[in-house]
Design a protein around this motif. Structure first.
Motif, short mmCIF file in Angstrom:
data_model
loop_
_atom_site.label_atom_id
_atom_site.label_comp_id
_atom_site.label_asym_id
_atom_site.label_seq_id
_atom_site.Cartn_x
_atom_site.Cartn_y
_atom_site.Cartn_z
N ALA A 255 0.54 -1.49 -0.10
CA ALA A 255 0.39 0.17 -0.25
C ALA A 255 0.87 1.00 -0.14
N ILE A 256 1.90 1.47 0.97
CA ILE A 256 2.60 2.59 0.77
C ILE A 256 3.49 2.98 -0.57
N LYS A 257 3.73 1.36 -0.95
CA LYS A 257 4.38 1.75 -1.97
C LYS A 257 3.56 2.07 -3.62
N VAL A 258 2.17 1.64 -3.18
CA VAL A 258 1.45 2.64 -4.39
C VAL A 258 0.97 4.35 -4.18
N LYS A 259 0.18 4.01 -2.97
CA LYS A 259 0.21 5.56 -2.36
C LYS A 259 1.81 7.09 -2.77
N GLU A 260 2.53 5.63 -3.42
CA GLU A 260 3.71 6.97 -3.60
C GLU A 260 4.14 7.12 -5.42
N LEU A 261 3.13 5.48 -6.28
CA LEU A 261 2.97 6.37 -7.81
C LEU A 261 1.86 7.03 -8.06
N VAL A 262 0.89 6.76 -7.36
CA VAL A 262 -0.64 7.25 -7.32
C VAL A 262 -0.79 8.18 -7.04
N GLY A 263 -1.33 9.28 -7.62
CA GLY A 263 -2.19 10.75 -7.90
C GLY A 263 -3.80 10.23 -7.79
N TYR A 264 -3.79 11.37 -6.60
CA TYR A 264 -5.89 10.92 -6.32
C TYR A 264 -6.08 12.49 -5.85
N LEU A 265 -7.37 12.78 -6.93
CA LEU A 265 -7.72 13.86 -6.72
C LEU A 265 -9.52 13.71 -6.14
N PRO A 266 -10.03 13.25 -5.44
CA PRO A 266 -11.21 13.39 -4.64
C PRO A 266 -12.31 14.58 -6.03
N GLN A 267 -13.38 14.46 -5.14
CA GLN A 267 -14.52 15.39 -6.42
C GLN A 267 -14.33 16.59 -5.07
N ASP A 268 -14.21 16.16 -3.89
CA ASP A 268 -14.56 16.96 -2.58
C ASP A 268 -12.79 17.45 -2.57
N PHE A 269 -11.95 18.53 -2.07
CA PHE A 269 -10.61 18.70 -1.82
C PHE A 269 -10.71 20.07 -0.63
N VAL B 210 -1.69 17.00 -7.04
CA VAL B 210 -1.74 16.34 -7.81
C VAL B 210 -0.60 15.63 -8.78
N LEU B 211 -0.40 16.70 -9.57
CA LEU B 211 0.83 16.68 -10.60
C LEU B 211 2.55 16.86 -9.53
N MET B 212 2.05 16.83 -8.51
CA MET B 212 3.91 18.21 -7.66
C MET B 212 4.79 16.92 -7.73
N LYS B 213 4.16 15.18 -8.01
CA LYS B 213 4.88 14.41 -6.99
C LYS B 213 4.52 12.85 -8.24
N ASP B 214 4.77 13.68 -9.56
CA ASP B 214 4.77 13.39 -11.01
C ASP B 214 4.13 11.58 -10.71
N PRO B 215 3.43 11.02 -10.14
CA PRO B 215 2.28 10.11 -10.15
C PRO B 215 2.63 9.06 -11.14
N GLN B 216 2.32 8.31 -11.61
CA GLN B 216 2.66 7.23 -12.68
C GLN B 216 0.61 6.83 -13.20
N MET B 217 0.08 6.99 -11.77
CA MET B 217 -1.02 7.30 -12.30
C MET B 217 -2.13 8.54 -11.76
N ILE B 218 -2.73 8.93 -12.14
CA ILE B 218 -3.62 10.16 -12.09
C ILE B 218 -5.27 9.59 -11.59
N ILE B 219 -6.17 9.79 -10.73
CA ILE B 219 -7.35 9.48 -10.15
C ILE B 219 -7.92 10.58 -10.49
N VAL B 220 -8.77 10.77 -11.03
CA VAL B 220 -9.76 12.31 -10.89
C VAL B 220 -10.83 11.71 -10.51
N ASP B 221 -11.68 12.20 -10.23
CA ASP B 221 -13.61 12.09 -9.54
C ASP B 221 -14.06 12.83 -9.73
N GLU B 222 -15.02 12.40 -11.04
CA GLU B 222 -16.03 13.87 -10.98
C GLU B 222 -15.27 15.16 -11.72
N PRO B 223 -14.61 15.03 -12.11
CA PRO B 223 -14.08 16.71 -13.06
C PRO B 223 -14.53 18.24 -13.14
N THR B 224 -15.31 17.43 -13.98
CA THR B 224 -15.94 18.94 -14.42
C THR B 224 -17.07 19.44 -13.97
#
Length: 294
Positions: A76-90, A154-168
């Protein structure tokens, strides 16, 4: 290019999730390699729960999720380092400006030297078209600018995967276009997962997607393949007032309506009943498909 049969970047196998006795998702399986992949579903379909599991914020009840051959539970820790997640409410610090906010994120993620953080800030400000507002207080930002700044964090840590929830969600049409263009640009180099209830998001940026219905995957494929499955004709007609519209809605599945000077233009899906009014058969779009399959 990956050869057939090799490991996909993201692998989800027979994943189910329950909260106590409440089953939210059941037997979810799909894989993604590159580009932009959509997760479509109505409100309450379990999209956010799925995003949380993929980003290693919560564990599946059963099944397995792997990203770059890392298990989201065991690693889990390694995955979190590789993933950037932006929820709908942040949350953002409204008293800071964008440059200060991104600098804080850079230090929090231990990106590197001060010079390295500054170079990264300049890059993400350029990418999100926020350079001109970099020193303006975040509290004065519009909803669309805040969403773009959220993606910048999210882009600041240059993740390999970006997850965006309800972006618009909640954005005006111009900002919707900016967000979709931004996601398309990012997807040239990263895997993007886009969770949404809006079919226009899927149509604009997603090469493939899944549609979640009744806790499981109802469809997986391209937008064109989803449209090709519509068996009933989509038609347009005109009614003179709300009384006629109500009668029509009792007999057919109405997709959309638009007030015009000469009356109400109505778009609907034909069932087994033959209409006794004038109509025009039209090409279905993804919004038609959502209503058809829901």
């Amino acid at each position: 290019m990956r050869q057939e049969g090799t490991m996909k970047q993201l692998e989800i196998s027979n994943v189910s999730k329950s909260f106590r006795k409440n089953e939210v998702l059941k037997n979810i399986s799909f894989s993604v390699d590159t580009g932009t992949f959509g997760i479509l579903g109505n409100h309450g379909s379990g999209k956010t729960t799925l995003m949380n599991m993929i980003s290693a914020l919560t564990k599946p009840s059963t099944g397995m999720i792997r990203f770059n051959d890392l298990d989201t539970v065991e690693d889990a820790i390694k995955v979190k380092e590789l993933v950037g997640y932006l929820p709908q409410d942040f949350s953002l610090y409204d008293e800071l400006n964008a440059y200060e906010m991104l600098g804080y994120i850079g230090k929090l993620n231990r990106i590197g030297t001060r010079k390295g953080i500054e170079e990264r800030i300049e890059h993400v400000l350029e990418l999100t078209t926020l350079r001109g507002a970099a020193y303006r207080k975040i509290g004065a930002y519009s909803p669309g600018m805040r969403r773009r700044l959220g993606i910048a964090t999210v882009l600041m840590k240059d993740p390999q995967m970006i997850i965006v929830d309800e972006p618009t969600a909640g954005l005006d049409p111009l900002e919707q276009v900016r967000i979709r263009t931004l996601l398309t640009t990012i997807a040239e180099h990263k895997l993007i997962l886009l969770s949404t209830h809006r079919v226009d998001d899927i149509a604009a940026v997603c090469e493939q997607f899944i549609f979640i219905k009744n806790k499981t995957i109802d469809f997986q494929g391209t937008p064109a393949e989803w449209l090709s499955g519509i068996q009933n004709p989509v038609i347009e007609t005109k009614v003179e007032g709300t009384h006629q519209l109500n009668i029509l809605a009792r007999e057919f599945k109405v997709i959309s309506m638009k007030q015009m000077q000469e009356g109400i233009h109505v778009r609907l899906i034909l069932g087994n009943r033959t209409p006794d009014f004038q109509y025009t058969i039209v090409e279905p779009d993804l919004e038609d498909a959502l209503l058809y399959y829901s």
